[in-house]
Design a protein around this motif. Structure first.
Motif, mmCIF file in Angstrom:
data_model
loop_
_atom_site.group_PDB
_atom_site.id
_atom_site.type_symbol
_atom_site.label_atom_id
_atom_site.label_comp_id
_atom_site.label_asym_id
_atom_site.label_seq_id
_atom_site.Cartn_x
_atom_site.Cartn_y
_atom_site.Cartn_z
ATOM 1 N N MET A 1 1.031 -1.233 0.106
ATOM 2 C CA MET A 1 -0.387 -0.111 0.324
ATOM 3 C C MET A 1 1.156 1.042 0.178
ATOM 4 S SD MET A 1 -2.925 1.098 2.762
ATOM 5 C CE MET A 1 -4.133 0.212 1.562
ATOM 6 N N LEU A 2 0.781 2.551 -0.832
ATOM 7 C CA LEU A 2 1.253 3.788 -0.775
ATOM 8 C C LEU A 2 0.775 4.083 0.344
ATOM 9 C CD1 LEU A 2 2.854 5.179 -2.792
ATOM 10 C CD2 LEU A 2 0.632 5.898 -3.514
ATOM 11 N N THR A 3 2.449 4.803 0.897
ATOM 12 C CA THR A 3 1.880 5.556 2.127
ATOM 13 C C THR A 3 2.429 6.779 1.965
ATOM 14 O OG1 THR A 3 1.892 3.490 3.807
ATOM 15 C CG2 THR A 3 3.009 5.940 4.479
ATOM 16 N N LEU A 4 1.923 8.345 1.843
ATOM 17 C CA LEU A 4 2.631 9.207 2.391
ATOM 18 C C LEU A 4 2.450 10.177 2.926
ATOM 19 C CD1 LEU A 4 0.819 10.523 -1.824
ATOM 20 C CD2 LEU A 4 3.192 9.200 -1.553
ATOM 21 N N THR A 5 4.141 10.949 3.218
ATOM 22 C CA THR A 5 3.518 12.172 4.340
ATOM 23 C C THR A 5 3.768 13.626 4.068
ATOM 24 O OG1 THR A 5 5.521 10.470 6.264
ATOM 25 C CG2 THR A 5 4.915 12.441 6.823
ATOM 26 N N VAL A 11 1.645 13.882 9.098
ATOM 27 C CA VAL A 11 0.856 12.187 9.326
ATOM 28 C C VAL A 11 0.952 11.276 8.422
ATOM 29 C CG1 VAL A 11 -0.920 11.238 9.481
ATOM 30 C CG2 VAL A 11 -1.383 13.143 10.978
ATOM 31 N N ALA A 12 1.615 10.186 8.483
ATOM 32 C CA ALA A 12 1.916 9.478 6.971
ATOM 33 C C ALA A 12 0.534 8.573 7.180
ATOM 34 C CB ALA A 12 2.765 8.220 7.873
ATOM 35 N N ALA A 13 0.103 9.516 5.977
ATOM 36 C CA ALA A 13 -0.850 8.439 5.419
ATOM 37 C C ALA A 13 -1.550 7.355 4.271
ATOM 38 C CB ALA A 13 -2.117 9.972 5.098
ATOM 39 N N GLU A 14 -1.800 6.557 4.704
ATOM 40 C CA GLU A 14 -1.701 5.540 3.467
ATOM 41 C C GLU A 14 -3.154 6.051 2.452
ATOM 42 O OE1 GLU A 14 -3.458 1.921 5.439
ATOM 43 O OE2 GLU A 14 -2.102 1.500 6.365
ATOM 44 N N GLU A 15 -3.099 5.506 0.901
ATOM 45 C CA GLU A 15 -3.284 6.260 0.440
ATOM 46 C C GLU A 15 -5.375 6.319 0.255
ATOM 47 O OE1 GLU A 15 -3.546 3.038 -3.466
ATOM 48 O OE2 GLU A 15 -2.639 1.834 -1.977
ATOM 49 N N THR A 16 -5.891 5.344 0.812
ATOM 50 C CA THR A 16 -7.073 5.324 1.135
ATOM 51 C C THR A 16 -7.280 6.656 1.780
ATOM 52 O OG1 THR A 16 -6.659 4.150 3.120
ATOM 53 C CG2 THR A 16 -7.677 2.915 1.407
ATOM 54 N N PHE A 66 -0.448 18.477 -1.480
ATOM 55 C CA PHE A 66 0.557 18.201 -1.710
ATOM 56 C C PHE A 66 1.023 17.689 -3.041
ATOM 57 C CE2 PHE A 66 -1.022 14.946 0.679
ATOM 58 C CZ PHE A 66 0.446 13.956 0.257
ATOM 59 N N LEU A 67 2.313 18.314 -3.345
ATOM 60 C CA LEU A 67 3.178 17.117 -3.930
ATOM 61 C C LEU A 67 3.934 15.703 -3.230
ATOM 62 C CD1 LEU A 67 4.844 20.236 -5.815
ATOM 63 C CD2 LEU A 67 1.576 19.126 -5.985
ATOM 64 N N ALA A 68 3.965 15.118 -4.123
ATOM 65 C CA ALA A 68 4.703 13.673 -3.671
ATOM 66 C C ALA A 68 5.980 13.006 -4.810
ATOM 67 C CB ALA A 68 3.821 12.786 -2.944
ATOM 68 N N ALA A 69 6.612 13.114 -4.696
ATOM 69 C CA ALA A 69 7.825 12.170 -6.670
ATOM 70 C C ALA A 69 8.030 10.362 -5.375
ATOM 71 C CB ALA A 69 9.124 12.787 -5.803
ATOM 72 N N ARG A 70 7.204 9.792 -6.433
ATOM 73 C CA ARG A 70 7.807 8.538 -6.298
ATOM 74 C C ARG A 70 8.085 7.652 -7.807
ATOM 75 N NH1 ARG A 70 3.117 5.054 -7.817
ATOM 76 N NH2 ARG A 70 1.769 6.389 -8.895
ATOM 77 N N ASP A 71 7.965 6.079 -7.416
ATOM 78 C CA ASP A 71 7.904 5.150 -8.711
ATOM 79 C C ASP A 71 7.152 4.530 -8.829
ATOM 80 O OD1 ASP A 71 9.219 3.686 -10.109
ATOM 81 O OD2 ASP A 71 11.007 3.773 -10.170
ATOM 82 N N SER A 72 6.157 5.189 -10.610
ATOM 83 C CA SER A 72 4.743 4.509 -11.060
ATOM 84 C C SER A 72 5.617 2.788 -10.919
ATOM 85 C CB SER A 72 4.985 5.340 -11.906
ATOM 86 O OG SER A 72 5.637 4.738 -12.825
ATOM 87 N N VAL A 73 7.013 2.414 -11.049
ATOM 88 C CA VAL A 73 7.277 1.550 -11.116
ATOM 89 C C VAL A 73 6.815 0.075 -9.660
ATOM 90 C CG1 VAL A 73 8.596 -0.966 -12.175
ATOM 91 C CG2 VAL A 73 7.596 1.058 -12.959
ATOM 92 N N THR A 74 8.114 0.893 -8.703
ATOM 93 C CA THR A 74 8.188 0.368 -7.564
ATOM 94 C C THR A 74 6.823 0.987 -6.596
ATOM 95 O OG1 THR A 74 10.163 1.598 -7.034
ATOM 96 C CG2 THR A 74 10.359 -0.029 -8.157
ATOM 97 N N LEU A 75 6.133 1.720 -6.833
ATOM 98 C CA LEU A 75 6.042 2.403 -5.620
ATOM 99 C C LEU A 75 6.506 3.567 -4.646
ATOM 100 C CD1 LEU A 75 2.352 0.586 -5.665
ATOM 101 C CD2 LEU A 75 2.817 2.713 -6.768
ATOM 102 N N GLN A 76 8.299 3.263 -4.527
ATOM 103 C CA GLN A 76 9.001 3.873 -3.713
ATOM 104 C C GLN A 76 8.566 5.270 -3.710
ATOM 105 O OE1 GLN A 76 12.872 3.326 -5.149
ATOM 106 N NE2 GLN A 76 13.877 4.617 -2.324
ATOM 107 N N VAL A 77 8.254 5.940 -2.048
ATOM 108 C CA VAL A 77 8.323 7.470 -2.583
ATOM 109 C C VAL A 77 9.761 8.108 -1.436
ATOM 110 C CG1 VAL A 77 6.578 9.036 -1.103
ATOM 111 C CG2 VAL A 77 5.472 6.179 -1.742
#
Length: 133
Positions: A1-5, A11-16, A66-77
């Motif tokens: 699951m994707l988690t962004l802070t 807050v570290a929020a899950e994609e939901t 907010f804006l975020a950078a992530r990898d669309s293949v690995t979901l690394q944030v």
């Protein structure tokens, strides 16, 4: 699951808990622009494989964009930063370069990849809407 802070409330929020807002750092075209530029702004997105810069809203938290950078293949944030930023922060770019050797930040995000317009740059080409009956 994707988690962004969230950079605002921390807050570290899950994609939901988040609402996606599409590609970040787009050149916006509105009244007074050409029809082609406006169409590109509304409908054309690059959707690259690899590092993406995206808009997110902390919908079930502080409610801020907010804006975020992530990898669309690995979901690394790689990180998140305020929505008012015109470009990604230098420390975030350095973190991406350290993880992805040879990666370069985009000079500018264009609604028309490689200067092409219309349906001709779709990965799975479909007939142009003008030819549909």
């Amino acid at each position: 699951m994707l988690t962004l802070t969230c950079p605002y409330c921390g807050v570290a929020a899950e994609e939901t808990e988040l609402a996606p807002g599409g590609e970040a750092h787009l050149t916006r075209h509105g009244p007074g622009s050409s029809a082609t530029d406006f169409e590109g702004y509304l409908f054309a997105r690059q959707n690259p494989r690899g590092v993406l810069f995206e808009r997110w809203r902390h919908a079930y938290g502080c409610g801020k964009w907010f804006l975020a950078a992530r990898d669309s293949v690995t979901l690394q944030v790689f990180g998140a930063y305020p929505a008012q930023s015109k470009t990604p922060p230098d420390d975030l770019v350095a973190a991406i370069r350290a993880a992805r050797l040879g990666w370069q930040p985009p000079a500018a995000v264009s609604a028309h990849p490689d200067g092409r317009t219309g349906d001709d740059y779709a990965l799975n080409p479909t007939p142009a809407r003008d030819t549909l009956a």
